[in-house]
Design a protein around this motif. Structure first.
Motif, PDB file in Angstrom:
ATOM      1  N   THR A  18       0.818  -1.210   0.000  1.00 57.33           N
ATOM      2  CA  THR A  18       0.000   0.000   0.000  1.00 57.33           C
ATOM      3  C   THR A  18       0.853   1.261   0.000  1.00 57.33           C
ATOM      4  O   THR A  18       0.349   2.342  -0.225  1.00 57.33           O
ATOM      5  CB  THR A  18      -0.942   0.026   1.215  1.00 57.33           C
ATOM      6  OG1 THR A  18      -0.157   0.027   2.410  1.00 57.33           O
ATOM      7  CG2 THR A  18      -1.881  -1.162   1.206  1.00 57.33           C
ATOM      8  N   GLN A  19       2.156   1.128   0.257  1.00 58.41           N
ATOM      9  CA  GLN A  19       3.052   2.278   0.231  1.00 58.41           C
ATOM     10  C   GLN A  19       3.491   2.542  -1.204  1.00 58.41           C
ATOM     11  O   GLN A  19       3.340   1.690  -2.069  1.00 58.41           O
ATOM     12  CB  GLN A  19       4.282   2.007   1.092  1.00 58.41           C
ATOM     13  CG  GLN A  19       3.969   1.811   2.545  1.00 58.41           C
ATOM     14  CD  GLN A  19       5.224   1.531   3.357  1.00 58.41           C
ATOM     15  OE1 GLN A  19       6.330   1.702   2.876  1.00 58.41           O
ATOM     16  NE2 GLN A  19       5.029   1.112   4.577  1.00 58.41           N
ATOM     17  N   HIS A  20       4.056   3.712  -1.440  1.00 55.38           N
ATOM     18  CA  HIS A  20       4.558   4.033  -2.769  1.00 55.38           C
ATOM     19  C   HIS A  20       5.926   3.389  -2.934  1.00 55.38           C
ATOM     20  O   HIS A  20       6.847   3.674  -2.188  1.00 55.38           O
ATOM     21  CB  HIS A  20       4.666   5.542  -2.962  1.00 55.38           C
ATOM     22  CG  HIS A  20       3.345   6.217  -2.990  1.00 55.38           C
ATOM     23  ND1 HIS A  20       2.496   6.137  -4.068  1.00 55.38           N
ATOM     24  CD2 HIS A  20       2.706   6.968  -2.081  1.00 55.38           C
ATOM     25  CE1 HIS A  20       1.396   6.816  -3.811  1.00 55.38           C
ATOM     26  NE2 HIS A  20       1.497   7.317  -2.604  1.00 55.38           N
ATOM     27  N   LYS A  48      17.951   0.679   1.103  1.00 51.77           N
ATOM     28  CA  LYS A  48      17.181  -0.525   1.401  1.00 51.77           C
ATOM     29  C   LYS A  48      16.201  -0.808   0.262  1.00 51.77           C
ATOM     30  O   LYS A  48      15.544   0.102  -0.244  1.00 51.77           O
ATOM     31  CB  LYS A  48      16.422  -0.304   2.706  1.00 51.77           C
ATOM     32  CG  LYS A  48      15.775  -1.512   3.269  1.00 51.77           C
ATOM     33  CD  LYS A  48      15.207  -1.169   4.637  1.00 51.77           C
ATOM     34  CE  LYS A  48      14.314  -2.259   5.145  1.00 51.77           C
ATOM     35  NZ  LYS A  48      13.697  -1.894   6.414  1.00 51.77           N
ATOM     36  N   SER A  49      16.121  -2.076  -0.131  1.00 51.77           N
ATOM     37  CA  SER A  49      15.190  -2.443  -1.195  1.00 51.77           C
ATOM     38  C   SER A  49      14.327  -3.616  -0.753  1.00 51.77           C
ATOM     39  O   SER A  49      14.646  -4.312   0.206  1.00 51.77           O
ATOM     40  CB  SER A  49      15.943  -2.819  -2.479  1.00 51.77           C
ATOM     41  OG  SER A  49      16.644  -4.025  -2.314  1.00 51.77           O
ATOM     42  N   ILE A  50      13.247  -3.789  -1.478  1.00 50.35           N
ATOM     43  CA  ILE A  50      12.366  -4.931  -1.276  1.00 50.35           C
ATOM     44  C   ILE A  50      12.230  -5.625  -2.621  1.00 50.35           C
ATOM     45  O   ILE A  50      12.586  -5.059  -3.653  1.00 50.35           O
ATOM     46  CB  ILE A  50      10.990  -4.498  -0.709  1.00 50.35           C
ATOM     47  CG1 ILE A  50      10.381  -3.388  -1.546  1.00 50.35           C
ATOM     48  CG2 ILE A  50      11.119  -4.059   0.730  1.00 50.35           C
ATOM     49  CD1 ILE A  50       9.031  -2.906  -1.062  1.00 50.35           C
ATOM     50  N   PHE A  59      11.860   0.173  -4.286  1.00 47.98           N
ATOM     51  CA  PHE A  59      12.390   1.012  -3.224  1.00 47.98           C
ATOM     52  C   PHE A  59      11.263   1.825  -2.623  1.00 47.98           C
ATOM     53  O   PHE A  59      10.480   2.442  -3.361  1.00 47.98           O
ATOM     54  CB  PHE A  59      13.472   1.939  -3.784  1.00 47.98           C
ATOM     55  CG  PHE A  59      14.609   1.173  -4.410  1.00 47.98           C
ATOM     56  CD1 PHE A  59      15.682   0.776  -3.654  1.00 47.98           C
ATOM     57  CD2 PHE A  59      14.573   0.836  -5.748  1.00 47.98           C
ATOM     58  CE1 PHE A  59      16.723   0.047  -4.227  1.00 47.98           C
ATOM     59  CE2 PHE A  59      15.600   0.111  -6.342  1.00 47.98           C
ATOM     60  CZ  PHE A  59      16.678  -0.280  -5.573  1.00 47.98           C
ATOM     61  N   ARG A  60      11.173   1.821  -1.305  1.00 49.24           N
ATOM     62  CA  ARG A  60      10.136   2.610  -0.639  1.00 49.24           C
ATOM     63  C   ARG A  60      10.447   4.087  -0.822  1.00 49.24           C
ATOM     64  O   ARG A  60      11.573   4.534  -0.635  1.00 49.24           O
ATOM     65  CB  ARG A  60      10.085   2.273   0.844  1.00 49.24           C
ATOM     66  CG  ARG A  60       9.574   0.895   1.095  1.00 49.24           C
ATOM     67  CD  ARG A  60       9.467   0.629   2.572  1.00 49.24           C
ATOM     68  NE  ARG A  60       9.794  -0.779   2.755  1.00 49.24           N
ATOM     69  CZ  ARG A  60      10.305  -1.301   3.829  1.00 49.24           C
ATOM     70  NH1 ARG A  60      10.554  -0.551   4.873  1.00 49.24           N
ATOM     71  NH2 ARG A  60      10.569  -2.579   3.889  1.00 49.24           N
ATOM     72  N   GLU A  61       9.422   4.828  -1.191  1.00 49.78           N
ATOM     73  CA  GLU A  61       9.591   6.253  -1.446  1.00 49.78           C
ATOM     74  C   GLU A  61      10.183   6.962  -0.239  1.00 49.78           C
ATOM     75  O   GLU A  61      11.064   7.819  -0.376  1.00 49.78           O
ATOM     76  CB  GLU A  61       8.244   6.867  -1.838  1.00 49.78           C
ATOM     77  CG  GLU A  61       8.343   8.317  -2.248  1.00 49.78           C
ATOM     78  CD  GLU A  61       7.012   8.870  -2.723  1.00 49.78           C
ATOM     79  OE1 GLU A  61       7.034   9.794  -3.546  1.00 49.78           O
ATOM     80  OE2 GLU A  61       5.959   8.391  -2.267  1.00 49.78           O
ATOM     81  N   ALA A  62       9.745   6.598   0.960  1.00 51.93           N
ATOM     82  CA  ALA A  62      10.248   7.238   2.177  1.00 51.93           C
ATOM     83  C   ALA A  62      11.751   7.010   2.342  1.00 51.93           C
ATOM     84  O   ALA A  62      12.484   7.930   2.739  1.00 51.93           O
ATOM     85  CB  ALA A  62       9.496   6.716   3.392  1.00 51.93           C
TER      86      ALA A  62
END
Length: 71
Positions: A18-20, A48-50, A59-62
């Motif tokens: 649900t995150q960008h 950090k990557s997923i 990559f999480r935008e935050a």
């Protein structure tokens, strides 16, 4: 899409979905570098990557914004 729930492995969970999330190309454009550089940052722990269930890095935008602010 069924997300894998093992967050310790860096995989996308329903909460993370649900995150960008940004692609390596999008992150590269933000830093004005090659996408391969972004992949190296992820491998070395700089960023950090997923992983998607298909094995692609996201990559999480935050996290990206945090790195931009500390660069």
């Amino acid at each position: 899409m069924t997300a894998i729930a093992d967050n310790n492995a860096g995989l996308i969970t329903p909460a993370l979905a649900t995150q960008h999330n940004l692609t390596p190309g999008q992150v590269a454009a933000m830093f004005n570098v090659n996408p391969k550089t972004v992949a190296r940052w992820a491998s070395s722990g700089v960023l950090k990557s997923i992983r998607t269930p298909g094995g692609h890095r996201r990559f999480r935008e935050a996290d990206v914004v945090d790195l931009l602010n500390h660069s």
